[in-house]
Scaffold this active site. Structure first.
Site, PDB file in Angstrom:
ATOM      1  N   HIS A 228      -1.760   3.922  17.309  1.00  0.00           N
ATOM      2  CA  HIS A 228      -0.430   4.344  16.873  1.00  0.00           C
ATOM      3  C   HIS A 228      -0.360   5.861  17.009  1.00  0.00           C
ATOM      4  O   HIS A 228      -1.241   6.582  16.519  1.00  0.00           O
ATOM      5  CB  HIS A 228      -0.216   3.914  15.421  1.00  0.00           C
ATOM      6  CG  HIS A 228       1.079   4.386  14.852  1.00  0.00           C
ATOM      7  ND1 HIS A 228       2.298   3.902  15.266  1.00  0.00           N
ATOM      8  CD2 HIS A 228       1.345   5.300  13.879  1.00  0.00           C
ATOM      9  CE1 HIS A 228       3.257   4.492  14.584  1.00  0.00           C
ATOM     10  NE2 HIS A 228       2.713   5.350  13.740  1.00  0.00           N
ATOM     11  N   TYR A 262       9.357   7.827  13.076  1.00  0.00           N
ATOM     12  CA  TYR A 262       9.495   8.344  11.718  1.00  0.00           C
ATOM     13  C   TYR A 262       9.091   9.807  11.713  1.00  0.00           C
ATOM     14  O   TYR A 262       8.353  10.281  12.591  1.00  0.00           O
ATOM     15  CB  TYR A 262       8.683   7.531  10.703  1.00  0.00           C
ATOM     16  CG  TYR A 262       7.199   7.449  10.958  1.00  0.00           C
ATOM     17  CD1 TYR A 262       6.326   8.406  10.431  1.00  0.00           C
ATOM     18  CD2 TYR A 262       6.651   6.416  11.710  1.00  0.00           C
ATOM     19  CE1 TYR A 262       4.962   8.329  10.636  1.00  0.00           C
ATOM     20  CE2 TYR A 262       5.288   6.331  11.929  1.00  0.00           C
ATOM     21  CZ  TYR A 262       4.443   7.285  11.398  1.00  0.00           C
ATOM     22  OH  TYR A 262       3.087   7.210  11.623  1.00  0.00           O
ATOM     23  N   ASP A 542       5.105 -28.237  -5.946  1.00  0.00           N
ATOM     24  CA  ASP A 542       5.565 -29.576  -6.287  1.00  0.00           C
ATOM     25  C   ASP A 542       5.190 -30.496  -5.142  1.00  0.00           C
ATOM     26  O   ASP A 542       5.006 -30.058  -3.995  1.00  0.00           O
ATOM     27  CB  ASP A 542       7.065 -29.599  -6.557  1.00  0.00           C
ATOM     28  CG  ASP A 542       7.890 -29.301  -5.319  1.00  0.00           C
ATOM     29  OD1 ASP A 542       7.406 -28.545  -4.433  1.00  0.00           O
ATOM     30  OD2 ASP A 542       9.012 -29.802  -5.216  1.00  0.00           O
TER      31      ASP A 542
END
Length: 810
Positions: A228, A262, A542
């Protein structure tokens, strides 16, 4: 040389430090933290990470982990004099397009639902908060005030410092673990590169991309390291003293989502991180000793051009003061991996970023401590992966896709783009003529709806409302037509993926009775809807359980959670004399439901099975033995039919031939969902999970407190006679198309979130479920549901809305 520690934490990055800190907080002693590098400035991703902590996510679990993490980091005492450990500057989610801004409006609604403070921003609002940004290319944004910039190494150091001050934790730097010792499937020691043997009861792997040297001991980890890119400019900002820690970060960090970029403040410089390049995976065997890789400028050219459009000051940077390709890991579903491995005593907390590291460490420590974790962790469970998700081919494709799509707008009903057709229903060939619109479920391609029913949709157009553009994505009016056809006549559903865990043996009844909240000492041929509970009384899941014989039970669970459910049953077998077998791949299932379903089955089987409600028996459909159960997930009469995979098409053909004259239709999972919501049936993972108990969820009737001890019994006995703090409540909306996670409002304040929702085609209105405090959960109470930025009036109603007396089922 041999030494001893009760717990060894491998990896002194922010996750390992968080694990050690939280174990110490819970009273664990004799914890040793080991790292191959310096502590806290090690060669891992924590030390090179730009430090952004974003206190919000579209995912509820990640959002809660980020809220907790930023609060934890905020409370730490400063680690050194050179940098602030925590910088409370907030963050901005930035939109360049109208589509992105609409997504931020939805995220703002989710933030209200999750309890986060956010504020929608105009371009000028953003430019005031971050002066180096040009408002021209912006459509707007979302400000998250609780976000922060941290020094990853300093937070790590502060966590370990506080843990060491407790007297419960020690650290050992420059030590590489090269292997573990295992005896009888239980961990006994770790071996280091300096010849030391550390005897231990427990190891927690927090080494992320460096976990793989131990991979011969473990199933394949479904994660991949990626490079990155990050750069820091030369000095382009004025008025900041590089020796003053107060000047390091003074404005919010910014995620330029549409560009895959960013930005953050570094004194006189600006940092730019980029996803604006093709994924650069690093295979585990090539990871090396450091997360730092050489910068590859060719991958940054397009990113730099996109960044300069938003940050004009970048044009003044004549060089980069710092560049790197830093590695970090992506799991195949983008979620952390937490839990105990197949080796008893060997735990793992990997695939986590600094934003969530505090919450990951807290959750792992709670699991080790033996208590129920505070949050439902099914999405982060180490047991969640199917075999195909652990293959190298799958990992490589999916993690690369996840990296490339990390900032993409994701619709909650959007199926993955690739890989597809990994697993197929045994009915796939015969269903092709019905033109299914498929989505993968546990990797199995199953129909959401069938294009062959388009004419049916046209005939029901007056009962099929229009939807917003967003709600119409990954939806079709055909789903409503299939819904109505099931109510009016009969529909056939492909239930492949309804998995079966078989329990046999002399102690089968005692074991299943221990596992389930309902009495399971029923006669053979009885079917029971019940729950599994956690020790604290939370709803583990369930399920339906059938007793086929004196010493034989089938427990039916979903394919999506099958690995976790199988692990749960094995973990709680204890000393019971039982055999637990996952027979899911040997059987498939069909749902035949609707008013005409009994007639169709009788014609196909040549007999009336004579089954009462919640009864099961073996029948024959042609030459095929089929276990038929008189139950329904759609609120209509009919059967769940379980049949051998190799004879599945034979059964399908007979049912289809007998039903064709009566206009039997194929129906998909979207219709099943709207049918079950009208009937008030709960959906595991949406309406119920471990954070809710049966009494809150309206399932208290499944808990038989007077039977012998069962998991969660003590907690249920304590809770049963007191008023629940919240109740799962049905809402009827006047308009709007909620999809889930929208805020539920009372007098403008968020009081809950939508757990699941659908249009009720039979009753002619949108339906949503939510948990509300008792004062608001009274029928007739008015609330609002915030859908795509608009508050829609809703009222609390008594459920179920469809066939409340259950007459149609019987």
């Amino acid at each position: 040389m041999t030494q001893r520690a009760t717990t060894v934490v491998l990896g002194a990055g922010i996750v390992g430090a968080s694990v050690a800190y939280h174990l110490a907080q819970l009273g664990h002693d004799d914890i040793l933290v080991v790292d191959q590098g310096d502590i806290p400035h090690n060669p891992g991703s924590t030390s090179h990470a730009p430090g952004g902590v974003v206190a919000m996510s579209h995912d509820r679990l990640l959002a809660r982990m980020s809220f907790y993490s930023t609060d934890l980091y905020r409370r730490l005492e400063r680690y050194d004099d050179f940098r602030h450990t925590y910088n409370p500057v907030g963050s901005i989610e930035l939109a360049r397009t109208a589509d992105r801004m609409a997504d931020l409006v939805r995220e703002h609604g989710e933030a209200l639902a999750f309890g986060a403070a956010t504020a929608l921003q105009t371009p000028n609002d953003i430019a005031e908060k971050v002066p180096y940004l040009d408002p021209g290319p912006m459509a707007g944004g979302l400000f998250i005030p609780d976000s922060a910039i941290i020094s990853g190494a300093n937070v790590t150091g502060a966590l370990l410092r506080d843990a060491e001050l407790s007297g419960r934790v020690t650290t050992k730097a420059h030590t590489t673990v090269i292997d573990i010792e295992v005896a009888d499937d239980r961990l006994t020691a770790v071996l280091t590169d300096d010849g030391e043997r550390i005897e231990t009861e427990r190891v927690v792997l927090c080494t992320n991309i460096w976990s793989l040297p131990l991979r011969r001991r473990l199933p394949t980890l479904p994660l991949m390291a990626f490079e990155h890119q990050y750069v820091e400019t030369s000095d382009v900002l004025e008025g900041f003293d590089p020796d003053n820690p107060d000047h390091e970060v003074t404005v919010p960090t910014v995620r330029d989502l549409d560009a895959g970029l960013y930005y953050r403040h570094h004194w006189n410089r600006i940092g730019v991180g980029s996803y604006h390049h093709a994924p650069l995976p690093v295979h585990p065997s090539d990871v090396g000793e450091t997360a730092h890789r050489a910068f590859t400028p060719q991958h940054f050219e397009a990113a730099w051009k996109a960044a300069c459009l938003m940050v004009p000051d970048l044009e003044n940077s004549n060089e980069f003061s710092r560049t790197l390709n830093g590695m970090f890991a992506f799991s195949v579903d983008g979620m952390p991996i937490i839990g105990e491995t197949n080796v008893s005593g060997l735990w793992m907390a990997v695939a986590s970023w600094i934003t969530h590291a505090g919450g990951v460490g807290k959750s792992l420590a709670e699991m080790v401590d033996g208590d129920d974790p505070e949050w439902d962790l099914r999405k982060a469970s180490i047991d969640r992966f199917h075999p195909h998700e652990r293959t190298r081919a799958f990992i490589e494709v999916v993690t690369a896709k996840n990296y490339a799509e990390v900032y993409d707008i994701h619709h909650p009903q959007e199926p993955p783009s690739r890989p597809r057709d990994l697993r197929r229903s045994p009915f796939a060939a015969v269903l092709a003529a019905h033109r299914p619109h498929n989505s993968p479920f546990g990797g199995i391609e199953l129909a959401s709806w069938y294009e062959s029913n388009s004419a049916l949709a046209d005939s029901h157009s007056d009962r099929l409302p229009t939807r917003s553009e967003w709600a119409s994505r990954h939806w079709s009016p055909i789903t409503g037509a299939e819904h109505l056809a099931c109510r009016d006549n009969a529909a056939l559903f492909d239930l492949t993926g309804l998995s079966i865990i078989e329990v046999t043996g002399p102690a089968a009844m005692a074991y299943v009775n221990r596992l389930c909240s309902s009495r399971m000492d029923v006669p053979p041929g009885r079917v029971v809807y019940t729950t599994w509970l956690t020790p604290a009384g939370g709803l583990k899941r369930d399920l339906t359980v059938a007793r086929l014989g004196p010493h034989r039970y089938w427990m039916f669970v979903g394919e999506g959670t099958r690995p976790q459910d199988v692990a749960w049953t094995n973990r709680h077998a204890g000393s019971h004399d039982v055999r637990i077998t996952d027979i899911s791949d040997a059987y498939t299932a069909l749902g035949l439901w609707g008013p005409n379903a009994p007639r169709i089955l009788e014609a196909a089987a040549g007999q009336n099975p004579g089954l009462g409600y919640f009864r099961g028996t073996w029948i024959e459909i042609g030459p095929v033995p089929v276990y038929a159960m008189r139950i329904s997930y759609v609120g209509e009469a009919g059967y769940e039919l379980h049949l051998p995979v190799d004879q599945a098409v034979t059964v399908f053909d007979r049912l289809w031939d007998e039903g064709a004259a009566g206009s039997l239709v194929m129906a998909g999972s979207a219709a099943m969902d709207s049918l079950r919501i009208e009937k008030g049936y709960r959906l595991w993972g949406a309406d119920i999970d471990t954070e809710y108990d049966p009494y809150e969820a309206g399932l208290g009737w499944t808990v038989h407190r007077d039977k012998a001890d069962f998991i969660g019994a003590a907690a249920c006995r304590e809770r049963a006679d007191r008023e629940p703090a919240r109740r799962l409540t049905c809402l009827l909306l006047e308009a709007g198309d909620p999809l889930g996670n929208e805020a539920v409002l009372s007098d403008g304040e968020a009081v809950g979130y939508v757990t699941s929702a659908a249009h009720g085609y039979s009753i002619g209105a949108p339906i949503a479920y939510t948990y509300l405090p008792p004062a608001l959960a009274t029928p007739g109470t008015g609330v609002g549901v915030l859908v795509e930025g608009t508050e829609h009036p809703a009222r609390v109603v008594t459920d179920p809305l469809w066939d409340p007396g259950g007459d149609r089922l019987r």
